[in-house]
Design a protein around this motif. Sequence first.
Motif, PDB file in Angstrom:
ATOM      1  N   CYS A 144     -24.478  56.470  11.609  1.00 49.58           N
ATOM      2  CA  CYS A 144     -25.021  57.714  12.162  1.00 49.58           C
ATOM      3  C   CYS A 144     -26.230  57.330  13.010  1.00 49.58           C
ATOM      4  O   CYS A 144     -27.226  56.836  12.478  1.00 49.58           O
TER       5      CYS A 144
ATOM      6  N   GLU B 202     -16.427  65.332   4.705  1.00 51.60           N
ATOM      7  CA  GLU B 202     -16.678  65.665   6.113  1.00 51.60           C
ATOM      8  C   GLU B 202     -15.604  65.049   7.021  1.00 51.60           C
ATOM      9  O   GLU B 202     -15.576  65.323   8.222  1.00 51.60           O
TER      10      GLU B 202
ATOM     11  N   SER C  59     -25.378  66.116  14.179  1.00 49.93           N
ATOM     12  CA  SER C  59     -24.421  66.809  15.057  1.00 49.93           C
ATOM     13  C   SER C  59     -23.955  68.128  14.436  1.00 49.93           C
ATOM     14  O   SER C  59     -23.647  69.088  15.153  1.00 49.93           O
ATOM     15  N   LEU C  60     -23.922  68.175  13.105  1.00 46.66           N
ATOM     16  CA  LEU C  60     -23.507  69.420  12.445  1.00 46.66           C
ATOM     17  C   LEU C  60     -24.563  70.504  12.644  1.00 46.66           C
ATOM     18  O   LEU C  60     -24.247  71.641  13.003  1.00 46.66           O
TER      19      LEU C  60
ATOM     20  N   VAL D 129     -32.800  62.690   7.924  1.00 44.52           N
ATOM     21  CA  VAL D 129     -32.746  63.442   9.190  1.00 44.52           C
ATOM     22  C   VAL D 129     -33.510  64.766   9.061  1.00 44.52           C
ATOM     23  O   VAL D 129     -33.918  65.169   7.976  1.00 44.52           O
TER      24      VAL D 129
ATOM     25  N   GLY E  66     -31.778  63.943  14.329  1.00 46.07           N
ATOM     26  CA  GLY E  66     -31.108  65.234  14.152  1.00 46.07           C
ATOM     27  C   GLY E  66     -29.796  65.088  13.399  1.00 46.07           C
ATOM     28  O   GLY E  66     -29.651  64.211  12.543  1.00 46.07           O
TER      29      GLY E  66
ATOM     30  N   ASN F   3     -26.473  70.812   5.844  1.00 47.62           N
ATOM     31  CA  ASN F   3     -26.608  70.148   7.152  1.00 47.62           C
ATOM     32  C   ASN F   3     -26.654  71.183   8.272  1.00 47.62           C
ATOM     33  O   ASN F   3     -25.753  71.304   9.106  1.00 47.62           O
TER      34      ASN F   3
ATOM     35  N   HIS G 247     -18.011  61.232  10.752  1.00 44.56           N
ATOM     36  CA  HIS G 247     -16.816  61.393   9.914  1.00 44.56           C
ATOM     37  C   HIS G 247     -15.582  61.822  10.693  1.00 44.56           C
ATOM     38  O   HIS G 247     -14.464  61.724  10.187  1.00 44.56           O
TER      39      HIS G 247
ATOM     40  N   PHE H 255     -32.970  68.049   9.222  1.00 39.90           N
ATOM     41  CA  PHE H 255     -32.676  69.204   8.358  1.00 39.90           C
ATOM     42  C   PHE H 255     -33.065  68.922   6.912  1.00 39.90           C
ATOM     43  O   PHE H 255     -33.397  69.841   6.158  1.00 39.90           O
TER      44      PHE H 255
ATOM     45  N   CYS I 238     -19.050  66.583  11.818  1.00 32.98           N
ATOM     46  CA  CYS I 238     -19.953  65.434  11.850  1.00 32.98           C
ATOM     47  C   CYS I 238     -19.376  64.388  12.785  1.00 32.98           C
ATOM     48  O   CYS I 238     -18.222  63.993  12.644  1.00 32.98           O
ATOM     49  N   MET I 239     -20.199  63.916  13.705  1.00 32.72           N
ATOM     50  CA  MET I 239     -19.705  62.972  14.718  1.00 32.72           C
ATOM     51  C   MET I 239     -19.312  61.617  14.111  1.00 32.72           C
ATOM     52  O   MET I 239     -18.550  60.876  14.716  1.00 32.72           O
TER      53      MET I 239
END
Length: 330
Positions: free
Chosen positions: A286, A220, A107-108, A81, A105, A134, A195, A83, A192-193
């Motif tokens: 993810c 997470e 979410s974090l 991703v 991307g 992240n 976890h 980052f 995180c979306m």
Amino acid sequence: MEKTQIQEMLDEKGFIDEKIDPQLKLVEEIKRLKKEKNAVILSHFYVDAELQDIADYVGDSLGLAQEAEKTDADMIVFVGVHFMAETAKIINPSKKVILPDLKAGCSLAESAPIEKFAEFKAKYPDHKVISYINCTADLKTLTDIVCTSSNAKKIVDSFPKDEKLIFAPDKNLGNYINSVTGREMVLWDGACMVHEQYSVEKIIDLMDEHTDAEFIAHPECEKPVLLIAKHIGSTSSLLNYVQKSEAKKFIVATESGILHQMKKACPDKIFIPAPSIDSTCGCNDCTYMKLNNLQKLYICMKHEQPEIQLSEEVIEKAKVPIQRMLEISR
Ligand code: 13P
Ligand code: SF4
């Protein structure tokens, strides 16, 4: 394809949407381009199996940053991703860093925009900032030291006990590190979306069904999930654990991509993805990591686009906390 057309596509879609000859052997072509361009392919454990298998290195966030630091390739192809690719660029400003899809991307990272974080930080002028890797390169410029899930405890422990600390952007990892270190770090409210979706009730039901299975989780995850885990750790720590444990069955609470390496390392063991609140949502995937595919990887290597672009100022400032982390983690 013309330069302007490529740029328009990147702005709109995040990748170059070019037709590929269906006869083309993508894996062979990617390997050819890799040689021709002296490129290295770095993949995270969460991307699809075929993208892990084609990589020169597959690992967790820390391992990937360390590989990026030591590579002598001219071009880094980051299959993960945004980052992560940014981090590779910050460590290697003179190298070209590309990723298959700019819209991959996190979410974090999105939970902590720089302006809001700057306001938050201003409320705690006597605090040092530890940022989970992240997060955006911008956020790293407001950071004293970066950490990953592999080294978060070590990084936090490197500060004197009475040092006041902010931990951002993952409140779940921050909470977990507070609990194992006895600190009271101030936490940014990000998560995180993937976890966050695990259902502790469904996990307990599954554990009742498979009494011989060990439940393991990434930090997470939320506290109730972590409280029932036999082992908590980063993706590489979970992978090491299943290899060392005498158990033959595991319920795994992290993104499903890691199961590929677990099955490869332990073909005789059974791995069950931990259930999410909504069993129909495919939340163990993810969606950002899964934006990567072989076609986009081939096209990005062919055109050397999309490329990570960061200002010199951001690179200079963000480099400091990343280098500190890499020094402590050697
Ligand atoms: P690690 O790679 O540190 O295990 O973190 C997992 C993750 O969420 C990466 O996005
Ligand atoms: Fe971000 Fe979570 Fe996806 Fe990792 S799994 S990239 S933390 S959204």
